[in-house]
Motif scaffolding. Structure first.
Motif, mmCIF file in Angstrom:
data_model
loop_
_atom_site.group_PDB
_atom_site.id
_atom_site.type_symbol
_atom_site.label_atom_id
_atom_site.label_comp_id
_atom_site.label_asym_id
_atom_site.label_seq_id
_atom_site.Cartn_x
_atom_site.Cartn_y
_atom_site.Cartn_z
ATOM 1 N N LEU A 31 28.581 -3.688 14.537
ATOM 2 C CA LEU A 31 29.592 -2.968 13.757
ATOM 3 C C LEU A 31 30.763 -2.521 14.624
ATOM 4 O O LEU A 31 31.900 -2.466 14.151
ATOM 5 C CB LEU A 31 28.967 -1.764 13.044
ATOM 6 C CG LEU A 31 27.990 -2.101 11.915
ATOM 7 C CD1 LEU A 31 27.323 -0.833 11.400
ATOM 8 C CD2 LEU A 31 28.681 -2.849 10.781
ATOM 9 N N ARG A 32 30.503 -2.234 15.873
ATOM 10 C CA ARG A 32 31.575 -1.817 16.787
ATOM 11 C C ARG A 32 32.370 -3.003 17.345
ATOM 12 O O ARG A 32 33.461 -2.817 17.864
ATOM 13 C CB ARG A 32 30.985 -1.027 17.955
ATOM 14 C CG ARG A 32 30.524 0.355 17.569
ATOM 15 C CD ARG A 32 29.955 1.097 18.753
ATOM 16 N NE ARG A 32 29.602 2.466 18.394
ATOM 17 C CZ ARG A 32 28.680 3.170 18.998
ATOM 18 N NH1 ARG A 32 28.006 2.652 20.021
ATOM 19 N NH2 ARG A 32 28.416 4.398 18.618
ATOM 20 N N ASN B 233 34.694 -6.269 17.837
ATOM 21 C CA ASN B 233 35.935 -6.778 17.246
ATOM 22 C C ASN B 233 35.704 -8.094 16.514
ATOM 23 O O ASN B 233 36.507 -8.479 15.679
ATOM 24 C CB ASN B 233 37.007 -6.959 18.319
ATOM 25 C CG ASN B 233 37.506 -5.624 18.835
ATOM 26 O OD1 ASN B 233 37.527 -4.631 18.115
ATOM 27 N ND2 ASN B 233 37.881 -5.600 20.101
ATOM 28 N N SER B 234 34.621 -8.779 16.880
ATOM 29 C CA SER B 234 34.290 -10.047 16.209
ATOM 30 C C SER B 234 32.788 -10.074 15.917
ATOM 31 O O SER B 234 32.034 -10.798 16.559
ATOM 32 C CB SER B 234 34.704 -11.234 17.072
ATOM 33 O OG SER B 234 34.124 -11.139 18.353
ATOM 34 N N ALA C 164 28.867 -12.115 11.298
ATOM 35 C CA ALA C 164 28.689 -11.797 9.879
ATOM 36 C C ALA C 164 27.306 -12.204 9.375
ATOM 37 O O ALA C 164 26.682 -11.470 8.600
ATOM 38 C CB ALA C 164 29.779 -12.477 9.052
ATOM 39 N N PRO D 299 32.082 2.338 12.900
ATOM 40 C CA PRO D 299 32.943 2.068 11.740
ATOM 41 C C PRO D 299 32.100 1.654 10.528
ATOM 42 O O PRO D 299 31.955 0.476 10.215
ATOM 43 C CB PRO D 299 33.836 0.936 12.238
ATOM 44 C CG PRO D 299 33.017 0.226 13.261
ATOM 45 C CD PRO D 299 32.142 1.269 13.891
ATOM 46 N N GLN E 212 32.497 1.568 7.470
ATOM 47 C CA GLN E 212 33.117 0.760 6.412
ATOM 48 C C GLN E 212 32.885 -0.730 6.644
ATOM 49 O O GLN E 212 32.832 -1.504 5.689
ATOM 50 C CB GLN E 212 34.623 1.023 6.320
ATOM 51 C CG GLN E 212 34.993 2.450 6.023
ATOM 52 C CD GLN E 212 35.213 3.286 7.290
ATOM 53 O OE1 GLN E 212 34.684 2.989 8.355
ATOM 54 N NE2 GLN E 212 35.974 4.355 7.156
ATOM 55 N N LYS E 213 32.747 -1.130 7.898
ATOM 56 C CA LYS E 213 32.515 -2.545 8.194
ATOM 57 C C LYS E 213 31.150 -3.011 7.699
ATOM 58 O O LYS E 213 30.926 -4.203 7.529
ATOM 59 C CB LYS E 213 32.636 -2.799 9.705
ATOM 60 C CG LYS E 213 34.069 -2.739 10.209
ATOM 61 C CD LYS E 213 34.166 -2.824 11.712
ATOM 62 C CE LYS E 213 33.797 -4.150 12.272
ATOM 63 N NZ LYS E 213 34.013 -4.222 13.746
ATOM 64 N N TYR F 216 28.160 -6.189 3.689
ATOM 65 C CA TYR F 216 26.859 -6.811 3.950
ATOM 66 C C TYR F 216 25.709 -6.126 3.206
ATOM 67 O O TYR F 216 24.596 -6.644 3.188
ATOM 68 C CB TYR F 216 26.575 -6.805 5.457
ATOM 69 C CG TYR F 216 27.688 -7.435 6.233
ATOM 70 C CD1 TYR F 216 27.851 -8.823 6.242
ATOM 71 C CD2 TYR F 216 28.616 -6.659 6.915
ATOM 72 C CE1 TYR F 216 28.902 -9.408 6.920
ATOM 73 C CE2 TYR F 216 29.662 -7.234 7.604
ATOM 74 C CZ TYR F 216 29.807 -8.605 7.600
ATOM 75 O OH TYR F 216 30.852 -9.179 8.271
#
Length: 141
Positions: A62-63, A65-66, A69, A108, A110-111, A115
């Motif tokens: 979650l932290r 940058n890529s 998924a 974060p 919200q990310k 899922y």
């Protein structure tokens, strides 16, 4: 939903998230495949979730940058299975170790929403509202 036995949860974790193998091995001090398939496995789901899923996999993803998924989807699919398992020995640790971990510093949360399946999403949104955390852009599903 079917009831998942507590002692089967680590094997299900390994099946759904093979990336957890090294952390399972560290926790039980034997190879992961052997650890989750023994009849004498001592299962503390609070420890398993923290040491095997949340700290080494979920939060770093979650932290990131890529983030991966597909890995995040499997993590939240596992979360949903345990949360809806009709076994409080699994659903309660999911709430306290996984869902509440989303409140952690620099997480974060919200990310994670894309899922989450229905039960996990609903429980997470309720928790955030109870903690008076603003959830911009979240509408009921």
């Amino acid at each position: 939903m079917s009831k998942i036995r507590t002692e089967d949860a680590p094997a299900l974790l390994l099946d759904m998230i093979p990336e957890a193998a090294e952390y399972i091995a560290e926790l039980y001090e034997i190879p992961a495949a052997e650890a989750v398939r023994t009849d004498h496995l001592s299962v503390d789901m609070f420890d398993v979730l923290t040491a095997v899923l949340v700290e080494p996999i979920l939060i770093p993803q979650l932290r990131s940058n890529s983030p991966d998924a597909e890995l995040l989807q499997r993590c939240f699919d596992y979360t949903e299975r345990l949360l809806t398992s009709q076994n409080s020995a699994l659903s309660e640790p999911i709430y306290f170790q996984v869902i509440e971990a989303l409140l952690g510093e620099d997480v974060p949360f919200q990310k994670a929403f894309p899922y989450m399946r229905k039960a996990t999403w609903e429980r997470t949104v309720l928790m955030l509202k109870n903690y008076e955390v603003s959830v911009p852009g979240v509408t009921d599903r």
